[in-house]
Design an enzyme around this catalytic site. Sequence first.
Site, short mmCIF file in Angstrom:
data_model
loop_
_atom_site.label_atom_id
_atom_site.label_comp_id
_atom_site.label_asym_id
_atom_site.label_seq_id
_atom_site.Cartn_x
_atom_site.Cartn_y
_atom_site.Cartn_z
N SER A 690 0.80 -1.23 0.00
CA SER A 690 0.00 0.00 0.00
C SER A 690 0.83 1.27 0.00
O SER A 690 0.29 2.37 -0.10
CB SER A 690 -0.95 0.01 1.21
OG SER A 690 -0.22 -0.02 2.41
N LYS A 733 -7.08 3.42 8.37
CA LYS A 733 -6.14 4.44 7.91
C LYS A 733 -6.75 5.84 7.98
O LYS A 733 -6.07 6.81 8.35
CB LYS A 733 -5.71 4.11 6.48
CG LYS A 733 -4.87 2.84 6.37
CD LYS A 733 -4.56 2.49 4.92
CE LYS A 733 -3.74 1.22 4.83
NZ LYS A 733 -3.45 0.82 3.44
#
Length: 807
Positions: A690, A733
């Site tokens: 990511s 996140k």
Amino acid sequence: MSDEPIVRDADEQVNIPGDMPVLPLRDMVVYPFIIAPLSVARDISIQAVDQALAGNRMILLTAQKDKDEEDPDSSDLFEIGTVAVIMRMLKLPDGRIRVLVQGVCRARITEFTAQQPHLHANIVKVEDHPWDPASIEKEALMRSVKRLLERSSSLGKNLPSEVMVIANNLEDPGRLADLTASNLDLKVEESQEILTTVDPVERLKLVHDLIKREMDLLNMQREIDSMARDEMDRSQREYYLRHQMKAIQSELGEGNELSEEIASCRARAKKAKMPEYAFEELENQLKKLERMHPDAAEASTVRNYLDWLIGMPWGRRTRDNLDLEKAAAILDDDHHGLDQVKERILEYLAVRKLKKKSKGPILCFVGPPGVGKTSLGRSIARALGRKFIRLALGGVKDEAEIRGHRRTYVGSMPGRVLQSIHQSGTGNPVFMLDEVDKIASDFRGDPSAALLEVLDPEQNNTFRDNYLGMPYDLSDVMFITTANLLDPIQPAFRDRMEIIRISGYTQEEKLAIARKHLVPRQVEENGLTPEMIEFSDNTLSAMITGYTREAGLRGLERSLARVCRKVARQVAEGRKASVRIITSSLDSYLGPAPVTKTDIRGADQAGVVTGLAWTEVGGDILHIEVTTMDGKGSLTLTGQLGDVMKESAQAALSYTRSHAADFGLPKGFFDGLDIHIHVPEGAIPKDGPSAGITMATAMISAFTNRKVRRDLAMTGEITLRGNVLPVGGIKEKVLAARQYGIRTLILPASNKKNLEEIAKSIRKEMDFVLVSDVRQVLEAALEAVDKSRTPLRTGASGARPPVETAH
């Protein structure tokens, strides 16, 4: 459809064609004039039956030499078979067909004409040899075979009455041999030998020898049955004598203690509502105990087993609270938020209200530590009105911990599953298996494999513990498991559970939980009263944002406990009677607030990008730094990066080099240029794809000397073509970025659907930039091109060429 063989009229003549489909038979032989049912499942066999039904309904039945051969060819079949007529056909729901056939005559295969889609062959009819009707040998054989058939029926051989009537009326030795052979338990080779023998008298001799062997077996079986009956009579005598012995001991005043113990066990067992199989085992063990000396070592083992067996809650169940409104109020009172979990529990209650006997769900709560997974199980038990059991599986390595030890071992006992149910005293508790992702395995077995049966609603109604040695019904137990990570859990284990993800809490949720649950609990545990200490909302918010940046609540509760302890000391020493905790006084109670990652980066910089990461304790941010220097063109990666993250860096660099002209980098820019990528906090391992667009942005920023916005963070996987792929952990996140004061996030466009999981109030605060290409990332993250600024390297001629805008 009857399975009884019936003889066809001998005078009926049938025209036999020279070629016909062939049906291979496994483990059986059909004789002429005999009716037999067949079960057909193979495709080639079904095709042959269909072909026969489409024509004259005749088919050749021939046995396989190897019954296990699934796709037989001409070499796998016997040469001589039986031509049969298909009388009836029935298709079954599973695709198989049942056919009723009647044998017509013997036939020999001369040539196979087709193998697919089914076997097809040319045949020749095989006629019986002529026989002398006046032969004395023939007459003697027929009488002997008929007499042996009658005797076998009297010895217990299961023969239909029609067979005996037909046999007594037969005068043809060949047909009598076929009829008798069809009612004997023969091997395929023996049956085929009878079918191959075309001399009727010889065939009858062969059958006569086989039925005599059958008679010997029946006589032996009768002797064995007689011996078994004698043994039963002996057991009954022992039972009678044992009761006489009890009466004598009672008169003499001996053995009363053991007798009372056994009588007590029987009385308790009757009250326990044990199933029949468990009660039978109990009686067997009591009889064994009666024959033992009370002080024998094995007697204590039997006593322990009886105590466990009777003590299990066989028929005891608590009544479920099926009041949905009351259950919802209990869940809301115990936990703030967690709407998905509460909705699932209310759905379960609704199903139980409509259907009393339903299979319990296997829920798995997955989330970071401190979000209330274990306490949620207690709340569910309170809402259902059930007992609560918690079994910690962290570090469990022995399979016997789940299934128990066999009684042959010294000190054996049931597994921890049945132990916990035994202690609860009810057969339908809420059973929480805590930390299933921490289960280990070694030479003693794999506990997670033993749990497969426990957590399968289709199997756990007959869960068998090694110690009890009999099935125990776990279908009424509501199993709940918890885990921080899904990856360590075995796929088969994970497949049996319904995964419910519990993400970290927002600042507003933490404030509400602290006000409603944490503060009152810590005030009480530290000996204070609400009048002695008071926390303002601003103070609690400052503690949440400044001192406890976490997904769960444990750090916040520890901070509250520290403050309460200091206030308790002040009150105990008589210095203060009441304290109001304000934001400015937090330093005196908790010390200075820790430095956060956003404080480290004070201004916009080139080559430094803020990325978003997911960890097992929630979301986090990380700064990725890129610098360049003269060298040999190598790429250095530091910060304890995993293989996947290193590959993302390589992909980002390859994309940048292949599009160097688009970013205004001169030809030969990368010649002799060393690139160093560093992710701070090098003591913490990092991995995952990511950070791909974060590394690409940091590289391009460093190469073009364009600064990156410090109030922006990003996540997404990069491809060599510059495409941005979706990643996981979006909610965690986003919450982490919000905690650190970052309000602009660059996310993959494919992750747009994941934003629905985030509360609307948070989505309104944040600015989400959805991208599908790295160029969109650069446009949002980098400052505008300044033609007066040059790349970090000079051109080949020594002059610094200007940076051009990428179009």
